[in-house]
Write a protein that holds these residues in place. Sequence first.
Motif, PDB file in Angstrom:
ATOM      1  N   LYS A 129      -3.306  -0.605   1.596  1.00 33.74           N
ATOM      2  CA  LYS A 129      -2.619   0.174   2.373  1.00 33.74           C
ATOM      3  C   LYS A 129      -3.312   1.210   2.834  1.00 33.74           C
ATOM      4  O   LYS A 129      -3.016   2.267   3.728  1.00 33.74           O
ATOM      5  N   ARG A 130      -4.503   1.618   2.143  1.00 33.90           N
ATOM      6  CA  ARG A 130      -5.163   2.920   2.291  1.00 33.90           C
ATOM      7  C   ARG A 130      -5.791   3.161   3.654  1.00 33.90           C
ATOM      8  O   ARG A 130      -5.601   4.003   4.277  1.00 33.90           O
ATOM      9  N   LYS A 131      -6.506   2.031   4.211  1.00 39.00           N
ATOM     10  CA  LYS A 131      -7.109   2.103   5.558  1.00 39.00           C
ATOM     11  C   LYS A 131      -6.172   2.333   6.765  1.00 39.00           C
ATOM     12  O   LYS A 131      -6.018   3.351   7.581  1.00 39.00           O
ATOM     13  N   ALA A 132      -4.866   1.769   6.572  1.00 35.00           N
ATOM     14  CA  ALA A 132      -4.012   2.083   7.489  1.00 35.00           C
ATOM     15  C   ALA A 132      -3.135   3.339   7.538  1.00 35.00           C
ATOM     16  O   ALA A 132      -2.839   4.035   8.380  1.00 35.00           O
ATOM     17  N   ALA A 133      -3.037   3.811   6.342  1.00 39.73           N
ATOM     18  CA  ALA A 133      -2.649   5.202   5.931  1.00 39.73           C
ATOM     19  C   ALA A 133      -3.693   6.124   6.512  1.00 39.73           C
ATOM     20  O   ALA A 133      -3.284   7.228   7.270  1.00 39.73           O
ATOM     21  N   GLU A 134      -4.935   6.036   6.337  1.00 40.85           N
ATOM     22  CA  GLU A 134      -5.883   6.880   6.666  1.00 40.85           C
ATOM     23  C   GLU A 134      -5.735   7.030   8.498  1.00 40.85           C
ATOM     24  O   GLU A 134      -5.922   8.136   9.020  1.00 40.85           O
ATOM     25  N   ASN A 135      -5.831   5.809   8.935  1.00 43.44           N
ATOM     26  CA  ASN A 135      -5.819   5.830  10.386  1.00 43.44           C
ATOM     27  C   ASN A 135      -4.401   6.366  11.153  1.00 43.44           C
ATOM     28  O   ASN A 135      -4.566   7.198  11.981  1.00 43.44           O
ATOM     29  N   ALA A 136      -3.440   6.092  10.255  1.00 43.81           N
ATOM     30  CA  ALA A 136      -2.016   6.640  10.762  1.00 43.81           C
ATOM     31  C   ALA A 136      -2.201   8.155  10.622  1.00 43.81           C
ATOM     32  O   ALA A 136      -1.531   8.617  11.601  1.00 43.81           O
ATOM     33  N   LEU A 137      -2.558   8.782   9.464  1.00 45.57           N
ATOM     34  CA  LEU A 137      -2.666  10.258   9.360  1.00 45.57           C
ATOM     35  C   LEU A 137      -3.733  10.692  10.432  1.00 45.57           C
ATOM     36  O   LEU A 137      -3.126  12.005  10.910  1.00 45.57           O
ATOM     37  N   ALA A 138      -4.737  10.360  10.526  1.00 38.03           N
ATOM     38  CA  ALA A 138      -5.388  10.817  11.656  1.00 38.03           C
ATOM     39  C   ALA A 138      -4.886  10.909  12.831  1.00 38.03           C
ATOM     40  O   ALA A 138      -5.017  11.733  13.795  1.00 38.03           O
ATOM     41  N   TYR A 139      -4.067   9.659  13.501  1.00 43.85           N
ATOM     42  CA  TYR A 139      -3.400   9.577  14.712  1.00 43.85           C
ATOM     43  C   TYR A 139      -2.668  10.788  14.905  1.00 43.85           C
ATOM     44  O   TYR A 139      -2.196  11.430  15.922  1.00 43.85           O
TER      45      TYR A 139
END
Length: 474
Positions: free
Chosen positions: A318-328
Amino acid sequence: MTPSSTLFDKLWQEHCIQSDASGEDLLLIDRILLHERTGAVALEALREKGREVKTPAHVFCTMDHIVSNRPGRTRNEARTPGGDVFISSTRESAARSGVTLIDIDDARQGIVHVMAPELGIVQPGVSIVCPDSHTCSLGAFGALAWGIGSSAAEHALATQTLKQKKPANMRVTLKGGLHPGVYAKDIVLALIAQIGAGAAANHAVEFTGGGVRQMSMEGRMTLCNMAVEFAAFTALIAPDEKTFEYLAGREFAPTGAQLDDALSWWRDLASDEEAVFDKNITLDTDALAPQISWGVSPEQSGGIDQTLPFIADLPAEKRKAAENALAYMELQPGQRLLGEAVDGAFIGSCTNGRIEDLRAAAYILKGNQVSPDVKAICVPGSQAVKRQAEAEGVAEIFKQAGFEWGEPGCGYCFYAGGDTFAPGARVVSSTNRNFEGRQGPGVRTHLCSPATVAASAIEGVIADPREAGGVRPV
């Protein structure tokens, strides 16, 4: 039927006409719902093949997805460029096919999942489909209801049947009570955050437990509405006296001797005590805080008073998706959402555009003003909701607080090329999806209850409804 069947098993068996070697069943479809975005496509495709709607009396079409939400809208006014063609085409196709059309200027018009219960089209035990993924909302009445595509809609219109592989059973038990400031939307966001957005894939979910029985029909519809957000085929709740009271006197609900017969059947619609479910989930609602999403999936949600997760603390997958989500979302790991400035506030949609949702928000808005930095919009889920809100003074509270008051429809829940919030705006929203661009290009959507939307609109920052002048008792 075995002596220990689930409610879903019983409804499936009730509608199964035959099974084949591929593992698919042919199901009888009792009701078909359409709207102008996909309805015209299905009806027109049917016409081109020289086929007719098999049972027009069982088909209901409304205008909701691309109609304008502008106050005083005209009959063909759409929020989508070219949307007027869909509207006029749907009108022509419905008239030619003989199906019931609930047009833009009809006093019964509304979002399909709001309008169908109001008119008593959905009833316990019926099978009902619609080319719209949130058709699972209607399972709140103990109906077998699910979303389909336009091709399947075309097949159902022509044959009143559909082939479908039977999903497995999943039970979600809500243990505990509902507390002031915490609503069905908070419960289902907490559930999705806990089990994940894909947890119910290939499953039909039955919501049960004391928390469900305590909920109003509006709350139950919100709960079932969000089932597709954790990948469920559908969701349902066993009907009870609240269900029957809600349906009493509705236009298409049974009356007289037919109602007596229906009630004797409806009261038996429940899972057997010994029924076995393939998956069981229990959620304790006693300690639950209001929830809000921080990412771009409903599963990226948490308590409004919590800090955002640190990437390293998340499961590896879930880390990559969370990273991308926080960036967006332009947020940082470990920060608190409370106090984060917002640019927009929206109340409406098939998830939270019902009268109870508007009352909960109005309870907080009364005597307050929306922050001058916030564009605040309310779109009632139907004309009936709009009329009731205006009669009760709820609409006036919204207007005096600074909310725009729109005409019923799906506008602002999904971006279809029309009016929306400014690119990059941070929006608190009572809708069901927070995908990138869901409410407009670059818009950053935080899903939450209408009460949280109202509290945040006043403060101009993400705010806890429990601390914003009190909350309406559940």
